[in-house]
Design a protein around this motif. Structure first.
Motif, short mmCIF file in Angstrom:
data_model
loop_
_atom_site.label_atom_id
_atom_site.label_comp_id
_atom_site.label_asym_id
_atom_site.label_seq_id
_atom_site.Cartn_x
_atom_site.Cartn_y
_atom_site.Cartn_z
N ALA A 93 7.27 0.99 -6.87
CA ALA A 93 6.09 0.82 -7.74
C ALA A 93 6.11 1.79 -8.93
O ALA A 93 5.28 1.65 -9.84
CB ALA A 93 4.81 1.02 -6.93
N ALA A 94 7.02 2.76 -8.91
CA ALA A 94 7.07 3.74 -10.00
C ALA A 94 7.37 3.04 -11.32
O ALA A 94 8.23 2.16 -11.41
CB ALA A 94 8.14 4.79 -9.71
N GLY A 95 6.62 3.40 -12.35
CA GLY A 95 6.86 2.85 -13.68
C GLY A 95 6.36 1.44 -13.89
O GLY A 95 6.62 0.82 -14.92
N LYS A 96 5.63 0.91 -12.93
CA LYS A 96 5.20 -0.48 -13.04
C LYS A 96 3.71 -0.63 -13.38
O LYS A 96 3.20 -1.75 -13.40
CB LYS A 96 5.51 -1.23 -11.74
N LEU A 97 3.02 0.47 -13.63
CA LEU A 97 1.60 0.34 -14.00
C LEU A 97 1.48 -0.53 -15.25
O LEU A 97 2.19 -0.33 -16.24
CB LEU A 97 0.99 1.72 -14.29
N GLY A 98 0.57 -1.47 -15.19
CA GLY A 98 0.36 -2.37 -16.32
C GLY A 98 1.32 -3.55 -16.34
O GLY A 98 1.20 -4.42 -17.21
N LYS A 99 2.24 -3.58 -15.40
CA LYS A 99 3.21 -4.68 -15.37
C LYS A 99 2.87 -5.68 -14.28
O LYS A 99 2.24 -5.36 -13.28
CB LYS A 99 4.62 -4.12 -15.15
N TYR A 149 -2.49 3.54 -8.85
CA TYR A 149 -1.92 4.10 -7.63
C TYR A 149 -3.05 4.71 -6.81
O TYR A 149 -4.20 4.78 -7.27
CB TYR A 149 -0.88 5.17 -7.95
N LEU A 150 -2.72 5.18 -5.60
CA LEU A 150 -3.69 5.87 -4.75
C LEU A 150 -3.43 7.37 -4.84
O LEU A 150 -2.29 7.81 -4.67
CB LEU A 150 -3.55 5.39 -3.30
N HIS A 151 -4.49 8.14 -5.10
CA HIS A 151 -4.30 9.55 -5.45
C HIS A 151 -5.12 10.49 -4.57
O HIS A 151 -6.21 10.16 -4.11
CB HIS A 151 -4.77 9.79 -6.89
N ASP A 152 -4.59 11.70 -4.44
CA ASP A 152 -5.41 12.85 -4.05
C ASP A 152 -5.71 13.64 -5.32
O ASP A 152 -5.36 13.22 -6.43
CB ASP A 152 -4.71 13.70 -2.97
N ARG A 153 -6.33 14.78 -5.18
CA ARG A 153 -6.73 15.52 -6.39
C ARG A 153 -5.52 16.03 -7.17
O ARG A 153 -5.50 15.98 -8.40
CB ARG A 153 -7.63 16.70 -6.00
N GLU A 154 -4.50 16.51 -6.46
CA GLU A 154 -3.35 17.09 -7.16
C GLU A 154 -2.57 16.01 -7.90
O GLU A 154 -2.20 16.18 -9.07
CB GLU A 154 -2.44 17.82 -6.17
N GLY A 163 0.80 -1.22 0.00
CA GLY A 163 0.00 0.00 0.00
C GLY A 163 0.83 1.27 0.00
O GLY A 163 0.55 2.21 -0.76
N HIS A 164 1.84 1.33 0.86
CA HIS A 164 2.63 2.56 0.91
C HIS A 164 3.38 2.82 -0.40
O HIS A 164 3.54 3.97 -0.80
CB HIS A 164 3.61 2.51 2.08
N THR A 165 3.83 1.77 -1.04
CA THR A 165 4.62 1.99 -2.26
C THR A 165 3.76 2.47 -3.42
O THR A 165 4.30 2.98 -4.40
CB THR A 165 5.35 0.70 -2.70
N VAL A 166 2.42 2.32 -3.33
CA VAL A 166 1.56 2.79 -4.42
C VAL A 166 0.84 4.10 -4.09
O VAL A 166 0.01 4.56 -4.86
CB VAL A 166 0.53 1.71 -4.82
N GLU A 167 1.15 4.68 -2.94
CA GLU A 167 0.65 6.03 -2.66
C GLU A 167 1.36 6.98 -3.63
O GLU A 167 2.59 6.96 -3.74
CB GLU A 167 0.93 6.41 -1.21
N ALA A 168 0.59 7.79 -4.34
CA ALA A 168 1.15 8.54 -5.47
C ALA A 168 2.29 9.46 -5.06
O ALA A 168 3.19 9.73 -5.85
CB ALA A 168 0.05 9.34 -6.15
N ASP A 169 2.26 9.97 -3.82
CA ASP A 169 3.38 10.83 -3.40
C ASP A 169 4.66 10.01 -3.26
O ASP A 169 5.75 10.47 -3.62
CB ASP A 169 3.05 11.59 -2.11
N PHE A 170 4.55 8.77 -2.76
CA PHE A 170 5.74 7.91 -2.69
C PHE A 170 6.18 7.49 -4.10
O PHE A 170 7.37 7.37 -4.37
CB PHE A 170 5.46 6.66 -1.85
N VAL A 171 5.20 7.26 -4.96
CA VAL A 171 5.55 6.88 -6.33
C VAL A 171 6.36 7.99 -6.99
O VAL A 171 7.39 7.76 -7.64
CB VAL A 171 4.27 6.59 -7.15
N ALA A 172 5.90 9.25 -6.79
CA ALA A 172 6.62 10.37 -7.39
C ALA A 172 8.04 10.50 -6.85
O ALA A 172 8.92 11.03 -7.52
CB ALA A 172 5.85 11.66 -7.13
N SER A 173 8.25 10.02 -5.63
CA SER A 173 9.60 10.06 -5.06
C SER A 173 10.47 8.94 -5.58
O SER A 173 11.66 8.89 -5.27
CB SER A 173 9.53 9.96 -3.54
N GLY A 174 9.88 8.01 -6.30
CA GLY A 174 10.67 6.93 -6.87
C GLY A 174 10.53 5.62 -6.13
O GLY A 174 11.49 4.83 -6.07
N SER A 175 9.37 5.36 -5.54
CA SER A 175 9.19 4.08 -4.86
C SER A 175 9.30 2.95 -5.88
O SER A 175 9.26 3.16 -7.09
CB SER A 175 7.82 4.03 -4.17
#
Lengths: 470, 466
Positions: free
Chosen positions: A269-275, A323-328, A255-267
């Motif tokens: 899970a970044a770049g793995k959508l669809g994989k 991923y899990l998102h807020d509005r921004e 869960g934490h690795t797919v929170e969009a703010d962590f994804v943007a930091s390079g968790s």
């Protein structure tokens, strides 16, 4: 206990007077009643109120936040000014200005979770007596029990979220929690065991599976049994995780690795959508709804940005889908927000947080899963957990049982387990058909607490077990 | 009250701690008076007011600037030796007194519930520096921006998930029906860096660096040191591989030593834990833990630490207290309740805020340095094995059992770090292993501004590698 009245109209009127630009007003009333008893003595008997309005403003492409504890037009207007000044005075430091948030579907109306009125009407002396009785039950369960402690808390929350782009929602919910621990002494050492439960709803949810007395006996029994239990050996092992631990795995490791703010930091899970990130047996979701069973502790109808808090499929049959998102973050990604913006109290900013996170049940039978393992462990009893950006996670377990040649052995002491999140998901070879929410007394920490729940079925996977005889 | 008429002018006007203390004292006195007139045998009111500026950067860019003012009160009443407590952040919370009394009427009596008598408080310089009273939004934003820029300039592989800079100015007051009337103010700037290093597909483990200063003049040096610590740890985590399983010596950095050993030790020296049968150190006062290297003092007079204070949550003097001396358990921590159970006086360790009945805890722990030299000297003494900088796991305060992951861990060969390791678990019992404390460094480090702790070489730790 008197409930607050809906202040949405008052906040809406304020919004008409604050000028252009995005403004979000969030009233958050929080009233807590709690008691804690140890050794028959009341250590805590408390009523607490922490209420006010949090204001978030987007000005000069920069966010500003301020708060007031007065639910009055003048105070809220002054908070809007304060938030706007905070944004403007810091805008020079913002490199990429936030453009106006895109239009999305926002909640309007009244949302009441079941149980609020029932618990509000229940006299606090009933909770006190329940805790006194449960503590006494645990303490008297065995002569080996040296100490017992029981606590109960109920948090009544009312929220009104009104935004300049259309949200106008009023929600009420109550989250009761019960916890009991026992410390047993024997052979020159102490062992502690704890049982806890939390839900969104009334006591029928909280004590639907076990009564307070049953929790007390389970805690005392575990503490005594652990005195004579051994530690498992460490190493990489095939384990069957209980629903509570599956919940911890889904929350901490994935869960934490797919929170969009962590994804943007390079968790990881970044770049793995669809994989593919796991076994095709794994479908993993996060939902504001209490799926499969009532009363999940992280249930909410509307998030703290006014977005309806529905179900988000994060992994479908092993493939990362969202991923899990807020509005921004949703706007930046070009997707719809997922209703995961949450603030702990009125004076906290909304952050991307999980709600009820779970793995969907599969088709296996638990006994058959055990029978299929030659050398492994069954693990139960969640303790704390943490995850890292690289997917490395750790969480504690309270109890373990060895599996030898398909047979379950005697109780052993719990251990901490670790692994790399997606490696562990890839190692899943069986998912039971059961389902349980079992992390409802837990809070997630990410700068500020959040009430979450998690659960799922029994699940067979491979992890690193921290043993005493490494 | 969060935002007064001049809200948002946090940056412009100067905070007046004396006025804040006087106002709080008056309000607390009014609550105590109300409790007495409503039937309380004893009453205590604790008030806190604070104003804060928080600047948050995410992914290297400004995320949010937040300004807050808050004011809250907690009221504890005793009636026929029955306890009641209520708190509120609402203006003039007289309803809290009624709530507390209503709860007290429901609770069973406990002869140990008592409010302490007044005692002389130590006279110490104010915790508020002139610079801290004037530190404005623009100052905070500039300092945070410079901190983020310093990380960015150091190495492009560094990825800051979050950087925070918080300015907090607070006053607190405590008034009780036994005659205590105390107030104190504090102001500080705290900073934290949280993130990792990324090199292509290699995502290193998270690390965090944090510190705090009371004098903003010291902020640049604190920022520089934190940036250096963060960068060294995060970059050092790249390329992590498997460690080795063994049982033997492990070198603990100060934060890890605190988490694995100090935390359960202090929990076990909590007088209430001892009285209630959940401390493994019950009955061992005066006994040695097995190594004479360890001396632990709780020192609320240390202005360099966040927990500095002149009185505790019950208005009792906060004085330096030696808890462990040369390995011997010297003193347990008491608040008024536990002290009455043992027939002694409080040691001034009532802890907590305005939203709960006071508990028990330390103010600012200081572990005396040893004679082991520098951390490099201790690596040499380790020879071969694991160095752990942070610990992520479970420490059972009752038994002392710990189990968890070594974070930002390094493998040492021939006395030198040769590679980072991941997926490495530690397990053991803190109380047993304190007896196998082999060496402490000759210098200490502040752990997040809260405690002062040296590096420690501990033998007998079970290490399981993935």
């Amino acid at each position: 206990m008197a409930a607050a009245s809906d202040p949405s109209d008052l906040l809406y009127e304020v919004l008409q007077r604050v000028g252009d630009g995005f403004v979000e007003l969030r009233y958050h009333g929080k009233r807590t009643r709690s008691v804690m008893v140890e050794q028959g003595r009341v250590d805590q008997a408390k009523i607490a109120e922490h209420s006010g309005v949090g204001v978030r403003v987007l000005a000069d492409g920069t966010w500003g936040f301020a708060s007031t504890d007065r639910l009055e037009s003048g105070a809220v207007l002054r908070a809007v000014d304060a938030a706007r000044r905070a944004a403007v005075s810091s805008a020079a430091a913002r490199r990429e200005r936030v453009s106006a948030l895109p239009s999305v579907s926002l909640a309007r109306g009244r949302f009441d979770a079941p149980g609020y009125d029932e618990l509000a009407a229940r006299p606090v002396e009933e909770a006190l007596q329940l805790v006194l009785d449960a503590e006494a039950r645990a303490r008297g369960a065995s002569t080996a029990v040296q100490s017992a402690r029981a606590s109960y808390a109920e948090v009544f929350e009312e929220k009104a979220v009104v935004t300049s782009d259309g949200a106008k929602a009023w929600t009420r919910l109550v989250r009761p929690e019960f916890s009991i621990s026992a410390v047993a002494q024997g052979g020159g050492e102490l062992q502690r065991a704890q049982e806890s439960v939390g839900s969104t709803g009334a006591w029928d949810c909280l004590f639907g599976r076990h009564s307070a007395e049953a929790f007390a006996e389970r805690a005392a029994g575990s503490a005594v049994d652990l005195l004579t239990a051994r530690y498992p050996e460490g190493g990489r092992k095939r384990v069957i995780l209980s629903p509570a631990l599956v919940g911890l795995l889904t929350h901490e490791a994935i869960g934490h690795t797919v929170e969009a703010d962590f994804v943007a930091s390079g968790s990881c899970a970044a770049g793995k959508l669809g994989k593919r990130v796991g076994s095709e047996l794994v479908t993993l979701c996060d939902s504001g709804v209490s799926e499969y069973a009532a009363g999940a502790g992280g249930t909410l109808f509307v998030d703290d940005e006014g977005v309806p808090a529905g179900r988000t499929e994060i992994i479908r049959q092993g493939v990362l889908t969202s991923y899990l998102h807020d509005r921004e973050s949703a706007a930046a990604a070009g997707v719809a927000p997922t209703g995961n913006a949450r603030a702990w109290e009125y004076d906290d900013e909304p952050l991307i947080r999980m709600r009820n996170t779970y793995i969907e049940p599969g088709e296996s039978d638990l006994d058959a899963m055990i029978a299929g393992i030659d050398d492994g462990l069954i693990l139960d009893g969640p303790r704390n957990g943490q995850a890292d950006a690289n997917g490395e996670f750790m969480f504690g377990t309270a109890r373990a049982w060895p599996i030898r040649n398909g047979k379950r052995g005697e109780l052993m002491r719990g251990v901490n387990i670790s692994g790399i999140a997606f490696d562990v998901l890839a190692s899943v070879d069986a998912v039971s058909r059961d389902f349980l929410w079992d992390l409802g007394s837990g809070h997630c920490g990410k700068g500020q607490p959040a009430k979450v729940d998690a659960g799922g079925p029994w699940l067979s996977c491979q992890v690193l077990v921290g043993g005493r005889n490494g | 009250m969060s935002v007064p008429a001049n809200a948002g002018a946090t940056a412009a006007r100067t905070w007046d701690p004396a006025a804040a203390e006087a106002s709080l004292r008056d309000d607390c006195a009014a609550l105590v008076s109300r409790a007495a007139s409503s039937g309380a045998d004893q009453a205590e009111a604790f008030g806190v007011t604070s104003e804060s500026i928080s600047v948050c950067f995410e992914k290297g860019d400004l995320k949010l600037t937040q300004v807050d003012e808050s004011r809250s009160f907690g009221v504890r009443v005793l009636r026929d030796q029955r306890l009641g407590f209520a708190s509120s952040n609402q203006a003039a919370p007289v309803g809290s007194v009624d709530d507390a009394l209503a709860l007290a009427a429901l609770c069973p009596p406990d002869e140990h519930h008592v409010l302490p008598e007044p005692r002389p408080l130590p006279e110490r310089p104010s915790l508020v520096t002139p610079g801290a009273t004037r530190f404005a939004i623009e100052d905070a934003v500039a300092a945070a921006r410079d901190m983020v820029a310093a990380v960015r300039a150091l190495d492009p592989r560094l990825s800051l998930d979050r950087a925070d800079l918080d300015v907090t100015r607070s006053s607190l007051a405590l008034v009780s029906s036994t005659g205590i009337a105390a107030a104190e103010s504090d102001a500080s700037v705290s900073l934290s860096l949280f993130g990792m290093a990324i090199d292509g597909d290699d995502v290193g483990g998270f690390d965090v660096a944090a510190d705090f200063v009371r004098d903003p003049a010291e902020l640049p040096a604190a920022v520089a040191a934190a940036v250096e610590r963060f960068a060294a740890a995060a970059l050092g985590n790249l390329g992590a591989g498997a460690g080795e399983s063994y049982t033997g010596p492990v070198l603990f950095a100060p934060a890890a030593f605190q988490a694995v050993f100090l935390s359960p030790l202090i929990g076990a020296l909590n007088a209430q834990a001892i009285q209630r049968g959940r401390s493994a150190l019950a009955g061992r006062l005066g006994e040695s833990l097995g190594s004479d290297l360890l001396t632990v003092v709780d020192d609320p007079s240390d202005r360099g630490l966040g927990g500095a204070a002149s009185f505790d949550r019950e208005g009792q003097p906060a004085l330096p207290t030696t808890l462990v001396e040369a390995g011997v358990l010297a003193q347990v921590l008491h608040n008024a309740y536990s002290a009455r159970v043992d027939g002694t006086t409080s040691t001034g360790h009532a802890m907590g805020g305005s939203r709960s009945v006071p508990g028990i805890g330390p103010h600012a722990l200081v572990v005396s340095p040893g004679t082991g030299g520098s951390p490099d000297d201790l690596r040499a003494a380790l020879g071969r094995g694991l160095v752990i900088q942070r610990f992520s796991g479970t420490v059972d305060p009752a038994s002392g059992d710990f189990s968890g992951v070594a974070k930002s861990a390094r493998w040492v060969e021939d006395g030198r770090e040769v590679r980072p390791v991941r997926e490495t678990l530690l397990q053991g019992n803190a109380f047993e292993l304190l007896g196998r404390l082999a060496a402490l460094s000759s210098m200490s480090e502040s752990t997040m501004g809260r405690h002062r702790v040296p590096w420690a070489l501990v033998d007998g730790v079970a290490v399981t590698a993935g």
